[in-house]
Design a protein around this motif. Structure first.
Motif, PDB file in Angstrom:
ATOM      1  N   THR A   1      -7.709  24.623 -25.967  1.00 16.24           N
ATOM      2  CA  THR A   1      -8.231  23.822 -24.860  1.00 16.24           C
ATOM      3  C   THR A   1      -7.087  23.170 -24.099  1.00 16.24           C
ATOM      4  O   THR A   1      -6.168  22.613 -24.705  1.00 16.24           O
TER       5      THR A   1
ATOM      6  N   ARG B   1     -10.779  23.162 -20.162  1.00 18.95           N
ATOM      7  CA  ARG B   1     -11.214  24.553 -20.199  1.00 18.95           C
ATOM      8  C   ARG B   1     -10.798  25.129 -21.539  1.00 18.95           C
ATOM      9  O   ARG B   1      -9.650  24.971 -21.972  1.00 18.95           O
ATOM     10  N   THR B   2     -11.718  25.795 -22.201  1.00 21.28           N
ATOM     11  CA  THR B   2     -11.482  26.337 -23.533  1.00 21.28           C
ATOM     12  C   THR B   2     -11.508  27.854 -23.473  1.00 21.28           C
ATOM     13  O   THR B   2     -12.478  28.435 -22.964  1.00 21.28           O
ATOM     14  N   THR B   3     -10.452  28.474 -23.967  1.00 22.46           N
ATOM     15  CA  THR B   3     -10.329  29.932 -23.940  1.00 22.46           C
ATOM     16  C   THR B   3      -9.845  30.420 -25.297  1.00 22.46           C
ATOM     17  O   THR B   3      -9.475  29.629 -26.169  1.00 22.46           O
TER      18      THR B   3
ATOM     19  N   ASP C   1     -21.278  29.924 -23.309  1.00 27.12           N
ATOM     20  CA  ASP C   1     -20.495  28.725 -23.606  1.00 27.12           C
ATOM     21  C   ASP C   1     -20.334  28.607 -25.103  1.00 27.12           C
ATOM     22  O   ASP C   1     -21.213  28.983 -25.892  1.00 27.12           O
TER      23      ASP C   1
ATOM     24  N   TYR D   1     -19.847  22.885 -25.289  1.00 30.71           N
ATOM     25  CA  TYR D   1     -19.672  21.715 -24.436  1.00 30.71           C
ATOM     26  C   TYR D   1     -20.971  20.974 -24.161  1.00 30.71           C
ATOM     27  O   TYR D   1     -20.942  19.835 -23.683  1.00 30.71           O
TER      28      TYR D   1
END
Length: 486
Positions: free
Chosen positions: A366, A397-399, A416, A429
């Motif tokens: 994140t 933003r989480t990847t 998500d 989230y």
């Protein structure tokens, strides 16, 4: 247009609940009612219909009025990020992060903003019910005040002052407020309310007469301890201490560590209210119990700071051991970010710039960048295919590879969250996943618990009607109406 401001002799004296109950009471009489709080301080926030965020209490009060929540109902929201600083939200949007001393310089402009928002609400309502913050008797904070008497004078709103008898010394609290307030502030108070009384009300008749004699303020009534208020979402973290102990032998044990900047903890109310769940918040210094079935990492106003706080309590070691034993973990918002491999805040959005290793239970990373996401959310859980409704309120933003196994999918098809390969660790989230009965059942099915049916919102709505009925019996509503200008 009529209006009344409910102020209190301190925090947590029941102002929010009284305003919510009065909102429902007058709405049930057919009036167009709007709630308002000029300045709030809380990390429990709600997304509004116009795309901003306000304090959770005002969103509840809007529900009591049967109207959508808007940013004008709480134009200034302070979200603490440290012991000396807070993020300042103005009309639903972040205006910056300020230390308490620096915030004082903003107050003249913010007072004008609050009065303008109040008047916008007043233009569409028969009655506006205003909630104060803390106590007007904190005379050291009187200069530049926008939360209590400063606003009441600027908007020309009459005040009713609430004393909490459950704390004791209620006569001293009300008489002491009268003593320390200046003449103009004293005159703006048009009556007092005693709140949270237990037992035979006639036993305090003499006390009420003494308050009248010492202050000259009319007695507007005494409200008993209102048990339906337990169903309402709490806004101030002070109540978590009272919720820390679960009772009874129940079928599944769920625990939530009380992070130092825990946010939106009211989303766990449906679990706390379920008779088949042993639910508790873990106070700092308390280890994660070995027999926990599910550990939920909650949202946090400052993710990196609370990740460090979590480690300082030893909860990271406990959670990893919990997973090794076959236990389950769910991360919500900031808690989801903590479950990943790293969390970084390169621009210092939530505190000093920095980065830290997460718990490494999800294969995601994140970065706290970009605009804050504020929106209602609905869709389906991918495990159990149950419908959910909630809201997003986050920066970041989480990847990473883990998002290829999402936890849920929004209406419209966007996914998500992330789920571990063995399905025991998950995060997303979205706040409010336990609100709907079918989603709650799907989320807790792996624990072997059959949850109570129904949506929690229905229980909250019913509680508002019950509280309104109690206030109808306990308060001099005709006198309150006259003071408000009805």
């Amino acid at each position: 247009m009529a209006s009344l401001m409910i102020q209190g002799c301190g925090s947590d004296v029941g102002k929010s609940t009284l305003v919510a109950g009065l909102c429902r009471l007058f709405a049930n009489r057919g009036l167009i009612v709007r709630p308002f709080k000029p300045q709030n301080m809380s990390n429990n926030a709600a997304v509004t219909s116009d795309g901003g965020e306000i304090g959770r209490a005002q969103a509840l009060q809007a529900l009591a009025c049967r109207t959508p929540a808007t940013v004008h109902m709480n134009p200034v929201l302070l979200k603490p990020q440290s012991d000396v600083g807070a993020q300042v939200i103005v009309r639903g949007r972040m205006a910056g992060t300020y230390k308490a001393r620096d915030f004082q310089g903003l107050k003249p402009d913010l007072l004008a903003t609050t009065v303008d928002s109040y008047r916008l609400l007043a233009a569409e309502a028969d009655l506006v019910l205003v909630e104060g913050a803390g106590s007007p008797a904190e005379t050291n904070l009187r200069a530049g005040d926008i939360a209590n008497m400063g606003f009441a004078h600027a908007a020309d709103v009459p005040v009713a002052l609430v004393g909490d008898i459950d704390r004791g010394h209620v006569i001293a609290a009300l008489a002491g407020a009268h003593l320390v307030l200046d003449a103009a502030d004293r005159d703006r108070i048009k009556g007092f309310i005693i709140n949270k009384f237990r037992g035979d009300p006639s036993l305090f008749d003499e006390g009420r007469r003494e308050i009248v004699a010492r202050t000259g303020w009319p007695d507007l009534g005494m409200v008993p301890w209102v048990h339906p208020a337990r169903a309402l979402p709490a806004e101030d973290a002070v109540v978590l201490e009272r919720r820390a102990r679960a009772d009874g032998d129940r079928r599944a044990r769920i625990v939530v560590p009380m992070l130092s900047r825990i946010a939106n903890f009211d989303e766990f109310d449906p679990l706390r209210a379920d008779p088949d769940i042993d639910f508790s918040f873990l106070p700092p210094g308390t280890p994660v119990p070995g027999d926990a079935d599910l550990v939920i990492l909650p949202g946090a106003k400052a993710t990196l700071a609370d990740l460090a706080f979590l480690r300082a309590q030893g909860w990271d070691i406990d959670i990893l051991a919990h997973v090794r034993r076959g236990g389950r973990v769910l991360g919500v918002c900031g808690g989801y970010q903590m479950l990943g491999r790293t969390v970084s805040d390169p621009e210092g959005i939530e505190g000093p710039p920095g980065a830290a290793a997460g718990l490494g239970l999800l294969d995601v990373e994140t970065v706290l960048l970009g605009d804050k996401v504020l929106r209602a959310a609905s869709g389906r859980l991918l495990d159990g295919d149950a419908a959910f409704s909630g809201y997003e309120m986050h920066i970041g933003r989480t990847t990473g590879p883990g998002v290829a196994r999402p936890m849920l999918v929004f209406d419209g098809g966007v996914a998500d969250g992330a789920v571990s390969a063995d399905g025991r660790v998950a995060g997303a989230y979205v706040h409010g996943l336990f609100e709907r009965g079918d989603a709650r059942a799907a989320l807790l099915a792996p624990l072997g618990v059959a949850v109570s049916p129904g949506d929690h919102a229905c229980k909250v709505d019913a509680a508002l009607d019950e509280i309104a009925e109690v206030l109808e019996r306990s308060l001099d509503i005709d006198a309150i109406g006259r003071i408000a200008g009805l």
